[in-house]
Design an enzyme around this catalytic site. Structure first.
Site, PDB file in Angstrom:
ATOM      1  CE  LYS A 293      -3.847   2.040   2.666  1.00  0.00           C
ATOM      2  NZ  LYS A 293      -4.699   1.837   3.863  1.00  0.00           N
TER       3      LYS A 293
ATOM      4  CB  SER B  22      -7.846   3.643   2.718  1.00  0.00           C
ATOM      5  OG  SER B  22      -7.015   3.170   3.766  1.00  0.00           O
TER       6      SER B  22
ATOM      7  CB  SER C   1      -8.236   0.711   5.683  1.00  0.00           C
ATOM      8  OG  SER C   1      -8.993   1.885   5.805  1.00  0.00           O
TER       9      SER C   1
END
Length: 467
Positions: free
Chosen positions: A80, A155, A179
């Site tokens: 990420k 996210s 997330s």
């Protein structure tokens, strides 16, 4: 052999150990899959093929010399875009940090490298991780591999979509209010949020110092156990980590949960659900009961009002972290995020009440976990919504995307306990549905064991997305 990109971490590791597959072959297969599918998905925002191939060649040379680092040796991984990576841009999906190239790896990334993993690049995220859709105004939306008009969740949506679409066997995400688990649920993969303090967050761009967690997104529970074993452990660079032993999580996986006590907190997790989610989760609970677990209803240990109050702390910490940039370059933020960060701060008494609520949630949930071993609940209220759809509907009720997708995951962040999302079914439209299992602090082994037993008894993970 099938296309190496379709192998799980464990499958690839066994093939590499047998010399049936080389790290270079596996990395080339993943890079080819990224080249073919990523333009339609936008799961990766940065790919470093030359560096990845160099790392794969180094891993292969070590293996030929008799040095085997373990099950992640030569395994390609996505990160990420919150994890610092030496020599690779880390921008947190923002315009504020565009062009930022760290000089050193985040602690979790360094541990992956020590385990022999190959870094493919950075996956898309909501702007500074503030959202549940990964519909990013700066880097573009990530699309769900099961339906390109749907969100992958957020996210860590880029990581979830990348793993589901077989662009990489595994990826790392972060989880402040869900997330990791939300993308796992919406993309039909496995997402593990460890205990607060189990994995170092040093070198990860923060959303909340009190509630951020780092963890893996994988296709199987076994793979999640392997990744967690590599990145977990005490780190003096992260105040939250504690020097407790890190078990061999993969070795602890047995499909036997007879006698395990699983609590179902219906009062806070089943009040508003899409009917297809309710049916899938109820069937999953019956499967667990059929495997020998004692499944019973329990109180959640907290109230909705406590969760709303405690979540104010995230907004306060976000305001503090972003204050310099908000003052110097407010135009670099999207209007949506800027409005969130600049909302009025709570009064001192309200702030004190928020701290008290966070303590009460921790105490209440842990008290419940003295009566049962685990908690089980839906991961999200509904399957994936359409990109750009906000508000969304759940049983005739209009909710923000944040409320619809994070309301059932957020409490376990506030409590700091480990929680995993695993696939438990599909909607009539073919959209994945997730089951969430949570456990006592630092008892990831029990969480993984229950998830593994359910996974072995079902075949949801064998489904392949169209993209």
């Amino acid at each position: 052999m099938t296309d190496p990109a379709d192998l799980t971490v464990a499958e690839a590791a066994r093939a590499i150990a047998r010399r049936d597959l080389s790290p270079l072959e596996l990395t080339r297969a993943c890079l080819a899959r990224i080249e073919a599918r990523n333009p339609a998905l936008n799961a990766f925002v940065t790919v470093v093929p030359e560096r990845a191939l160099e790392e794969a060649a180094r891993a292969e040379a070590e293996l030929l010399a008799g040095q085997h680092r373990g099950p992640l040796h030569g395994i390609p991984v996505g990160l990420k875009d919150l994890y610092d990576t030496a020599g690779i841009e880390t921008a947190a999906g923002s315009a504020v940090l565009r062009g930022r190239v760290p000089g050193r790896d985040a602690a979790a990334v360094a541990r992956l490298r020590e385990a022999g993993a190959v870094i493919l690049g950075k996956t898309n995220t909501h702007e500074f991780a503030w959202g549940t859709t990964t519909n990013n105004p700066h880097t573009g939306p990530t699309r769900n591999p099961w339906a390109p008009d749907r969100i992958p969740g957020g996210s860590s949506g880029g990581s979830g979509a990348a793993v589901a679409a077989r662009l990489c066997p595994a990826a790392l995400g972060t989880d402040t209010g869900g997330s990791i688990r939300i993308p796992a649920a919406l993309c039909g993969v496995v997402g593990l949020k460890p205990t607060f303090g189990r994995v170092s967050r040093a070198g990860i761009i923060p959303m909340s110092w009190q509630f951020d967690h780092a963890g893996p997104i994988t296709r199987t529970v076994e793979d999640a156990a392997i990744l967690l074993g590599a990145i977990a452990g005490y780190d003096p660079a992260d105040f939250a980590t504690v020097p407790v032993p890190v078990p061999d999580y993969a070795a602890a996986l047995v499909p036997d949960i007879r006698g395990l006590r699983i609590g179902v907190p219906r009062d806070q997790f089943f009040g508003l659900l899409d009917p297809e989610v309710l049916v899938a989760v109820e069937e999953a609970l019956e499967t667990l009961r059929g495997l020998g677990a004692a499944v019973e209803d329990v109180d959640a240990g907290f109230t909705r009002e406590q969760v709303i109050s405690a979540w104010r702390l995230v907004n306060v910490e976000g305001r503090l972290y972003h204050a310099p940039w908000l003052e110097q370059q407010p135009e670099a933020y999207s209007e949506e995020l800027r409005n969130v960060l600049l909302q009025p701060l709570p009064e001192p008494l309200d702030l004190s009440a928020a701290y008290l609520a966070s303590y009460e949630i921790k105490e209440g949930v842990r008290r419940v976990l003295e009566t049962v071993d685990l908690l089980a609940a839906p991961t999200t209220m509904r399957p994936a919504s359409r990109i750009g759809e906000d508000p969304v509907e759940v049983e005739g009720v209009q909710l923000s995307t944040g409320a619809a997708f994070a309301s059932l995951t957020m409490p376990f962040n506030l409590a700091g306990i480990p929680a995993i999302s695993i696939p438990c079914g599909f909607s009539a439209e073919g959209l994945p549905i997730g089951l969430q299992v949570a456990g006592r602090p630092f008892d990831e082994a029990a969480v993984l064991r229950a998830a593994f037993a359910y996974e072995c008894a079902t075949d949801w993970r064998r489904r392949m997305p169209p993209l």
